[in-house]
Design a protein around this motif. Structure first.
Motif, mmCIF file in Angstrom:
data_model
loop_
_atom_site.group_PDB
_atom_site.id
_atom_site.type_symbol
_atom_site.label_atom_id
_atom_site.label_comp_id
_atom_site.label_asym_id
_atom_site.label_seq_id
_atom_site.Cartn_x
_atom_site.Cartn_y
_atom_site.Cartn_z
ATOM 1 N N ALA A 1 34.558 12.047 -52.957
ATOM 2 C CA ALA A 1 35.054 11.993 -51.585
ATOM 3 C C ALA A 1 36.535 12.364 -51.513
ATOM 4 O O ALA A 1 36.979 13.042 -50.569
ATOM 5 N N TYR A 2 37.303 11.941 -52.511
ATOM 6 C CA TYR A 2 38.743 12.232 -52.540
ATOM 7 C C TYR A 2 38.984 13.733 -52.693
ATOM 8 O O TYR A 2 39.863 14.308 -52.040
ATOM 9 N N GLN A 3 38.177 14.385 -53.526
ATOM 10 C CA GLN A 3 38.331 15.825 -53.701
ATOM 11 C C GLN A 3 37.960 16.568 -52.421
ATOM 12 O O GLN A 3 38.618 17.548 -52.049
ATOM 13 N N GLN A 4 36.900 16.104 -51.726
ATOM 14 C CA GLN A 4 36.533 16.725 -50.449
ATOM 15 C C GLN A 4 37.657 16.567 -49.431
ATOM 16 O O GLN A 4 37.958 17.503 -48.678
ATOM 17 N N ALA A 5 38.274 15.389 -49.395
ATOM 18 C CA ALA A 5 39.369 15.156 -48.454
ATOM 19 C C ALA A 5 40.555 16.073 -48.761
ATOM 20 O O ALA A 5 41.180 16.626 -47.837
ATOM 21 N N GLN A 6 40.854 16.257 -50.039
ATOM 22 C CA GLN A 6 41.976 17.124 -50.414
ATOM 23 C C GLN A 6 41.690 18.583 -50.062
ATOM 24 O O GLN A 6 42.579 19.308 -49.600
ATOM 25 N N LEU A 7 40.444 19.014 -50.268
ATOM 26 C CA LEU A 7 40.071 20.387 -49.898
ATOM 27 C C LEU A 7 40.214 20.598 -48.393
ATOM 28 O O LEU A 7 40.659 21.649 -47.937
ATOM 29 N N LYS A 8 39.831 19.582 -47.617
ATOM 30 C CA LYS A 8 39.933 19.675 -46.168
ATOM 31 C C LYS A 8 41.402 19.783 -45.744
ATOM 32 O O LYS A 8 41.721 20.442 -44.746
ATOM 33 N N LEU A 9 42.290 19.125 -46.502
ATOM 34 C CA LEU A 9 43.716 19.161 -46.178
ATOM 35 C C LEU A 9 44.431 20.368 -46.775
ATOM 36 O O LEU A 9 45.635 20.531 -46.591
ATOM 37 N N GLY A 10 43.694 21.199 -47.527
ATOM 38 C CA GLY A 10 44.274 22.399 -48.109
ATOM 39 C C GLY A 10 45.042 22.170 -49.395
ATOM 40 O O GLY A 10 45.860 23.016 -49.788
ATOM 41 N N VAL A 11 44.798 21.042 -50.073
ATOM 42 C CA VAL A 11 45.479 20.762 -51.342
ATOM 43 C C VAL A 11 44.848 21.599 -52.440
ATOM 44 O O VAL A 11 43.618 21.628 -52.597
ATOM 45 N N LEU A 12 45.666 22.294 -53.214
ATOM 46 C CA LEU A 12 45.152 23.168 -54.271
ATOM 47 C C LEU A 12 44.992 22.431 -55.597
ATOM 48 O O LEU A 12 44.006 22.615 -56.310
ATOM 49 N N LEU B 1 38.138 8.907 -44.143
ATOM 50 C CA LEU B 1 39.218 7.933 -44.289
ATOM 51 C C LEU B 1 40.291 8.430 -45.259
ATOM 52 O O LEU B 1 41.490 8.255 -45.013
ATOM 53 N N LEU B 2 39.871 9.040 -46.358
ATOM 54 C CA LEU B 2 40.844 9.524 -47.335
ATOM 55 C C LEU B 2 41.668 10.675 -46.771
ATOM 56 O O LEU B 2 42.851 10.806 -47.088
ATOM 57 N N ALA B 3 41.048 11.517 -45.928
ATOM 58 C CA ALA B 3 41.795 12.590 -45.283
ATOM 59 C C ALA B 3 42.805 12.048 -44.282
ATOM 60 O O ALA B 3 43.799 12.714 -43.961
ATOM 61 N N MET B 4 42.561 10.826 -43.808
ATOM 62 C CA MET B 4 43.495 10.196 -42.866
ATOM 63 C C MET B 4 44.633 9.484 -43.597
ATOM 64 O O MET B 4 45.488 8.874 -42.954
ATOM 65 N N GLY B 5 44.633 9.536 -44.934
ATOM 66 C CA GLY B 5 45.748 8.993 -45.707
ATOM 67 C C GLY B 5 45.503 7.655 -46.361
ATOM 68 O O GLY B 5 46.432 7.061 -46.918
#
Length: 452
Positions: free
Chosen positions: A175-186, A377-381
């Motif tokens: 889930a954390y990796q999906q959230a980072q991908l959604k936020l554009g984290v490389l 939730l993780l994408a929300m910080g």
């Protein structure tokens, strides 16, 4: 109406589970039923199902999940070797002269058993069979005795090495990796099971301290509810020596497993292997290891592990179809509309998980609910380690809450008929309050989880 299909899917799964259908096949069956209808109606992309074999291979080759059968083996072997029974007897002799001493012994042994096994059901049943008759025989109030045993048995949910934390760690990492991908984290980061173990140490110790503080308070205010236990015929020195001798093997095993993970010497999977071998050695030293017992332990391990992985496969298919219908975007939109932002979303998720804990086991909630709400939730910080520990404690609370708490059912199955179910319900109420208090404390001071 079409955009609400993910919520309809979720409601159908909950209804089918309440009717008693097998969890894994319910998840997979509902997913295939909705996917088939969506393909016929032209609202679901059939190519998404072609990615499922790759998901299965990823699950079966996941090195972290190898820790699950190893921890289950360790827990079942320790349960069968009667190590906790000997430890409880010796600790009761030492602490029994104190007000509420027998209850304190139950809490301490239950915490050690939780740190050794990580299996909630096994801990509740074992402590119920060992300690409940003794507590009732020495005059403990039935509600206090049953409540203490139920609450102590659920400590395996939060005290490492917890199987719940192992499964949560794997799901939250994805889930954390999906959230980072959604936020554009490389540069993607992950959440390890070891991180959750470290984060759960302080909350677990705080919970044990709260339990003990409550029991001491009851013993002082109402001495008749938790009387002193006076043993005769054995010196205090001999009792303490036996206590030390029975404590050492357990503490060594816990140190080897948790110490190697926290220090970074071993991964959770490697530490689980050490724990399984250590449980074998302890059983052999106590002359409790034979071919019949080994066969019994291996069958129990296979049964529990097969159940967990079958549910994981069904949940993976459900999650794939749920996302194919736009479920993740729907949840994200709903969370954004909630008042209070991240706080409001977190409160709603905790409430939903608490209520679902009445009808679903932690395995189903981990594999079905967390993959849906986790990325949002993780994408929300939200911190992933803090989120994992909060979910684990929340589930632990729901396991105690009448009328559907699983721990209550476990203890009811082994408690004498003279103990009414109403006494069990009354007994767990103060402990539920203590767990809710801990959730509030962790919400106000998340550093207690994220200190590492």
């Amino acid at each position: 109406m079409i955009e609400l299909l993910p919520l309809v899917m979720f409601a159908v799964v909950c209804l089918a589970l309440m009717l008693g259908y097998p969890v894994a096949f319910t998840l997979a069956g509902v997913a295939l039923m909705f996917a088939g209808g969506g393909i016929i109606g032209g609202i679901f992309d059939p190519s998404l199902l072609l990615t499922f074999p790759g998901r299965l291979f990823g699950i079966m080759s996941n090195y972290t999940l190898v820790a699950v059968p190893l921890f289950v083996f360790m827990g079942v072997m320790l349960e069968k070797s009667r190590l906790a029974e000997e430890l409880l007897g010796n600790m009761a002799k030492v602490c029994g002269r104190l007000p509420g001493g027998l209850g304190l012994s139950v809490i301490l042994v239950g915490a050690l058993l939780a740190a050794s096994t990580g299996i909630v059901g096994a801990t509740v049943v074992t402590m119920g069979l060992m300690s409940l008759p003794t507590m009732l025989r020495h005059g403990y109030q039935p509600a206090l005795a049953t409540g203490t045993i139920c609450a102590t048995g659920t400590l395996g949910q939060i005290i490492p090495p917890s199987i719940a934390l192992v499964l949560l760690g794997d799901v939250l990492s994805s889930a954390y990796q999906q959230a980072q991908l959604k936020l554009g984290v490389l540069n993607l980061q992950t959440v390890s099971v070891g991180d959750l173990f470290v984060g759960a140490v302080v909350p677990g110790m705080l919970l044990v301290a709260l339990y003990m503080g409550y029991l001491l308070l009851v013993a002082k205010v109402k001495p008749a509810a938790a009387p002193k236990v006076v043993e005769v015929g054995e010196s205090q020195g001999v009792s303490k020596l036996r206590l030390v001798l029975s404590l050492v093997p357990v503490l060594v095993l816990i140190t080897l497993v948790l110490g190697s993970i926290i220090s970074g010497i071993a991964t959770p999977t490697e530490a689980a292997g050490v724990g399984a071998m250590g449980a074998l050695i302890l059983a052999a030293l106590k002359r409790q290891l034979n071919l019949s017992r080994l066969r019994e332990v291996m069958r129990a391990t296979t049964r529990v592990s097969a159940m967990i992985f079958t549910i994981l496969l069904g949940a993976s298919l459900f999650s794939l179809v749920f996302r194919g219908f736009g479920g993740e975007e729907l949840v994200h939109h709903l969370f954004e509309q909630l008042p209070g932002g991240v706080f409001g979303a977190m409160v709603v998720v905790m409430l939903v998980i608490f209520l679902l804990g009445f009808i679903l086991d932690f395995i189903e909630i981990t594999f079905v609910v967390v993959p849906i709400v986790g990325p949002v939730l993780l994408a929300m910080g939200v911190d992933p380690v803090w989120l994992g520990v909060m979910i684990a404690i929340n589930l632990q609370t729901s396991f105690l809450t009448p009328p559907f708490g699983f721990a209550l059912f476990y203890l009811r199955g082994v408690a004498p008929e003279s103990v009414p179910t109403s006494a069990i319900y009354r007994g767990v109420a103060p402990y539920i309050g203590l767990q809710l208090l801990l959730l509030l404390v962790l919400a106000l001071w998340p550093q207690l989880v994220t200190w590492a």
